[in-house]
Motif scaffolding. Structure first.
Motif, short mmCIF file in Angstrom:
data_model
loop_
_atom_site.label_atom_id
_atom_site.label_comp_id
_atom_site.label_asym_id
_atom_site.label_seq_id
_atom_site.Cartn_x
_atom_site.Cartn_y
_atom_site.Cartn_z
N LEU A 208 0.83 -1.20 0.00
CA LEU A 208 0.00 0.00 0.00
C LEU A 208 0.87 1.25 0.00
CD1 LEU A 208 -2.78 1.29 0.08
CD2 LEU A 208 -2.70 1.18 2.58
N ALA A 209 1.93 1.25 0.79
CA ALA A 209 2.83 2.41 0.82
C ALA A 209 3.44 2.65 -0.55
CB ALA A 209 3.92 2.20 1.87
N THR A 210 3.82 1.59 -1.24
CA THR A 210 4.39 1.72 -2.58
C THR A 210 3.36 2.28 -3.55
OG1 THR A 210 5.89 -0.15 -2.18
CG2 THR A 210 5.47 0.46 -4.47
N GLN A 211 2.13 1.79 -3.47
CA GLN A 211 1.06 2.29 -4.35
C GLN A 211 0.78 3.76 -4.07
OE1 GLN A 211 -2.25 -0.32 -3.66
NE2 GLN A 211 -1.12 -2.14 -4.30
N MET A 212 0.73 4.13 -2.80
CA MET A 212 0.48 5.52 -2.43
C MET A 212 1.58 6.43 -2.97
SD MET A 212 -0.68 5.37 1.55
CE MET A 212 -2.23 4.65 2.12
N LEU A 213 2.82 6.00 -2.81
CA LEU A 213 3.94 6.81 -3.26
C LEU A 213 3.89 7.04 -4.76
CD1 LEU A 213 6.58 8.24 -2.50
CD2 LEU A 213 7.76 6.06 -2.83
N SER A 214 3.57 5.99 -5.51
CA SER A 214 3.49 6.11 -6.95
C SER A 214 2.35 7.03 -7.38
CB SER A 214 3.31 4.72 -7.58
OG SER A 214 3.15 4.82 -8.98
N SER A 215 1.17 6.81 -6.82
CA SER A 215 0.01 7.59 -7.23
C SER A 215 0.11 9.05 -6.80
CB SER A 215 -1.27 6.97 -6.67
OG SER A 215 -1.26 6.98 -5.26
N GLN A 216 0.64 9.30 -5.60
CA GLN A 216 0.73 10.68 -5.12
C GLN A 216 1.86 11.44 -5.82
OE1 GLN A 216 0.42 11.50 -0.95
NE2 GLN A 216 -1.16 9.96 -0.61
N SER A 217 2.91 10.74 -6.23
CA SER A 217 3.95 11.40 -7.01
C SER A 217 3.39 11.89 -8.34
CB SER A 217 5.13 10.45 -7.24
OG SER A 217 5.76 10.10 -6.02
N ALA A 218 2.63 11.02 -9.01
CA ALA A 218 2.00 11.42 -10.27
C ALA A 218 0.98 12.54 -10.05
CB ALA A 218 1.33 10.20 -10.92
N GLU A 219 0.24 12.44 -8.96
CA GLU A 219 -0.77 13.45 -8.65
C GLU A 219 -0.11 14.79 -8.33
OE1 GLU A 219 -4.87 12.22 -7.01
OE2 GLU A 219 -3.69 12.84 -5.27
N SER A 220 1.06 14.76 -7.68
CA SER A 220 1.77 16.00 -7.38
C SER A 220 2.16 16.73 -8.66
CB SER A 220 3.01 15.70 -6.53
OG SER A 220 2.65 15.24 -5.25
N THR A 221 2.59 15.98 -9.66
CA THR A 221 2.93 16.58 -10.95
C THR A 221 1.70 17.26 -11.56
OG1 THR A 221 4.65 14.92 -11.34
CG2 THR A 221 3.81 16.11 -13.26
N TYR A 222 0.57 16.60 -11.46
CA TYR A 222 -0.68 17.16 -11.99
C TYR A 222 -1.10 18.40 -11.20
CZ TYR A 222 -5.54 17.22 -13.68
OH TYR A 222 -6.74 17.57 -14.24
N LEU A 223 -0.96 18.35 -9.88
CA LEU A 223 -1.30 19.51 -9.05
C LEU A 223 -0.43 20.71 -9.41
CD1 LEU A 223 -1.64 17.67 -5.61
CD2 LEU A 223 -3.48 18.91 -6.76
N MET A 224 0.84 20.46 -9.66
CA MET A 224 1.74 21.54 -10.04
C MET A 224 1.32 22.16 -11.37
SD MET A 224 4.41 23.36 -9.28
CE MET A 224 5.50 22.48 -8.15
#
Length: 237
Positions: A208-224
């Motif tokens: 779950l931690a790995t999935q969260m890290l991957s999805s939130q990293s991609a989401e951070s790029t989108y937020l930026m």
């Protein structure tokens, strides 16, 4: 002509042959039942073998600490996303807020379910966070100051004043502040996600931690990207 009570297989009547066929079917069926019973017995033996899963983690472990702290961290993201979803006039941001709220609410449910199964507290005891990351290098600003000590506020968390400002804002100001706070929130949680993915004992926690890290990293790029499009600048972490 002499008669005999013995039956000749070459001269067996059709009725006798039909009876033999029935017996063959019975024998085949019995063989199938026996095979199923043997398979069931084998499965029972396998079920009785020791599990490969590690024992339930204890208080102070990486697994428990991660689930407790990430639940708290996620809860604030859910609150901010819920407010944006209900008050923004931007359909793109309303959809993004809905996705964040739904995803992180489901993840909170999983982590709280684990804590209940492990007999652990739903929240960190004593109001201190990230003590389970003590001794890690490269995270002194986010984790602990000394072994066994935690921090009162996790990285990326919005302050009470910032949350009040979010509720008071409207229009473009609301959207920009939401993007700023959510981007910083994601960035602040990355160290915990990385540590959980690497050091948790439970496979489900690491996954779950790995999935969260991957999805939130991609989401951070989108937020930026969304923040830049609306003329905003990221907040310092």
């Amino acid at each position: 002509m002499p008669t005999s009570t013995d039956s000749d297989p070459l001269t067996t009547s059709p009725g006798d042959r039909h009876g033999a066929t029935r017996w063959q079917r019975v024998l085949v069926a019995l063989g199938g039942v026996l095979a199923l019973l043997l398979l069931g017995a084998a499965a029972g033996l396998l079920i009785g073998l020791p599990s490969a899963e590690p024992a339930a983690p204890t208080a102070g472990s990486v697994d428990v600490g991660f689930a407790q702290d990430m639940s708290v961290h996620h809860e604030q993201a859910v609150q901010m996303a819920s407010w944006e979803r209900d008050h923004s006039g931007d359909p793109v941001l309303r959809q993004l807020a809905f996705d964040i709220e739904a995803t992180q609410t489901a993840q909170i449910g999983r982590m709280q379910g684990w804590l209940e199964l492990w007999g652990a507290s739903a929240l960190p005891v004593g109001g201190q966070h990230m003590a389970w990351m003590s001794g890690t290098s490269g995270h002194s600003h986010a984790a602990t100051t000394s072994a066994g000590e935690g921090v009162a506020t996790m990285p990326g968390m919005a302050s009470a004043e910032e949350l009040r400002a979010l509720r008071a804002a409207s229009g473009r100001d609301l959207d920009v502040l939401f993007l700023q706070l959510m981007l910083r929130h994601h960035q602040g949680g990355a160290a915990m996600l990385e540590y959980g993915a690497q050091h948790a004992e439970q496979p489900v926690v690491r996954n779950l931690a790995t999935q969260m890290l991957s999805s939130q990293s991609a989401e951070s790029t989108y937020l930026m990207q969304l923040l830049t499009q609306r003329g905003g600048q990221p907040l310092p972490l």
